[in-house]
Design an enzyme around this catalytic site. Structure first.
Site, PDB file in Angstrom:
ATOM      1  N   GLY A  49      12.944  -6.576  -3.948  1.00 32.88           N
ATOM      2  CA  GLY A  49      12.689  -6.578  -5.383  1.00 32.88           C
ATOM      3  C   GLY A  49      12.502  -5.170  -5.898  1.00 32.88           C
ATOM      4  CD  GLN A  54       9.288  -0.622  -7.557  1.00 33.27           C
ATOM      5  OE1 GLN A  54       9.780  -1.711  -7.823  1.00 33.27           O
ATOM      6  NE2 GLN A  54       9.066  -0.228  -6.322  1.00 33.27           N
ATOM      7  CB  CYS A  95       5.613  -1.332  -2.600  1.00 34.28           C
ATOM      8  SG  CYS A  95       6.156  -0.804  -4.227  1.00 34.28           S
ATOM      9  CG  LEU A  96      11.894  -0.741  -2.228  1.00 31.14           C
ATOM     10  CD1 LEU A  96      13.112  -0.968  -3.112  1.00 31.14           C
ATOM     11  CD2 LEU A  96      12.299  -0.457  -0.789  1.00 31.14           C
ATOM     12  CG  HIS A 137       5.138  -6.509  -5.167  1.00 28.69           C
ATOM     13  ND1 HIS A 137       4.448  -6.018  -4.079  1.00 28.69           N
ATOM     14  CD2 HIS A 137       5.893  -5.480  -5.630  1.00 28.69           C
ATOM     15  CE1 HIS A 137       4.769  -4.736  -3.917  1.00 28.69           C
ATOM     16  NE2 HIS A 137       5.651  -4.384  -4.826  1.00 28.69           N
ATOM     17  CD  GLU A 138       9.328  -6.102  -7.308  1.00 33.41           C
ATOM     18  OE1 GLU A 138       9.206  -5.057  -7.963  1.00 33.41           O
ATOM     19  OE2 GLU A 138       9.356  -6.106  -6.055  1.00 33.41           O
ATOM     20  CG  HIS A 141       6.035  -2.488  -9.414  1.00 31.81           C
ATOM     21  ND1 HIS A 141       5.455  -1.310  -9.012  1.00 31.81           N
ATOM     22  CD2 HIS A 141       6.508  -3.081  -8.276  1.00 31.81           C
ATOM     23  CE1 HIS A 141       5.568  -1.189  -7.693  1.00 31.81           C
ATOM     24  NE2 HIS A 141       6.203  -2.250  -7.218  1.00 31.81           N
TER      25      HIS A 141
HETATM   26 NI    NI Z   1       6.772  -2.665  -5.265  1.00 32.65          NI
END
Ligand code: NI
Length: 173
Positions: A49, A54, A95-96, A137-138, A141
């Site tokens: 995701g 991000q 997380c990226l 989670h997204e 963000h």
């Molecule tokens: Ni993340």
């Protein structure tokens, strides 16, 4: 998957990750060009995701693919949680924007979300399992929240220190 040019992913503790996203006002050419680039960014980084936050775009747009074959992209524009199960479970998340860090976060087991897809059609998504976790989670963000903010201040500071050091070393290299 997608041959669009990937974007740079912001890394924690970059303060821009704490920006609260505004709604996507219109699915115009700019948004239509952003979607494939976000997808290729996510696939290239092997993520499941990615929120627009991000990649330093502060509008309510998320891409997700939790499929085994990495061939079922989902686009969620202006997502809103209509319902979240009171039952929660703690699971390991990464997380990226927080590379190499994994820790437990408590999330609702299931959610019902209303969002527009890439064509602007309103859809209701009933999610459980990994998809439910990923959506929560997204969506965090988009509110400027990174998963490490659920952890203790001690753990969070340790992660911050580790990532700042890694980023400094990467810059020197
Ligand atoms: Ni993340």
């Amino acid at each position: 998957m997608s041959s669009a040019e990937p974007l740079t992913i912001l890394c924690y503790p970059d303060p821009r990750l704490h920006t609260v996203a505004r709604p996507v006002a219109q699915i115009d050419d700019r948004i239509r060009a952003l979607i494939p680039r976000m997808l290729s960014t996510m696939y290239e980084a092997n993520g499941i995701g990615l929120a627009a936050t991000q990649v330093d775009v502060h509008e309510r747009l998320i891409v997700i693919d939790v499929s085994e074959g990495r061939n079922q992209p989902m686009v969620l524009i202006n997502p809103e949680i209509e319902w979240a199960s009171p039952e929660k479970r703690k699971g390991e998340e990464g997380c990226l924007s927080v590379p190499g860090i994994y820790d437990g976060v408590e999330r609702s087991l299931a959610v019902r979300v209303r969002a527009q897809d890439g064509e602007g059609k309103s859809r209701v998504i009933e999610a459980d399992g990994m998809l439910a976790v990923c959506i929560q989670h997204e969506m965090d963000h988009l509110m400027g929240k990174v998963f490490v903010e659920y952890l203790s201040p001690l753990k969070r500071n340790r992660i911050k220190g580790k990532l700042v050091k890694a980023q400094r070393e990467a810059m020197r290299a």
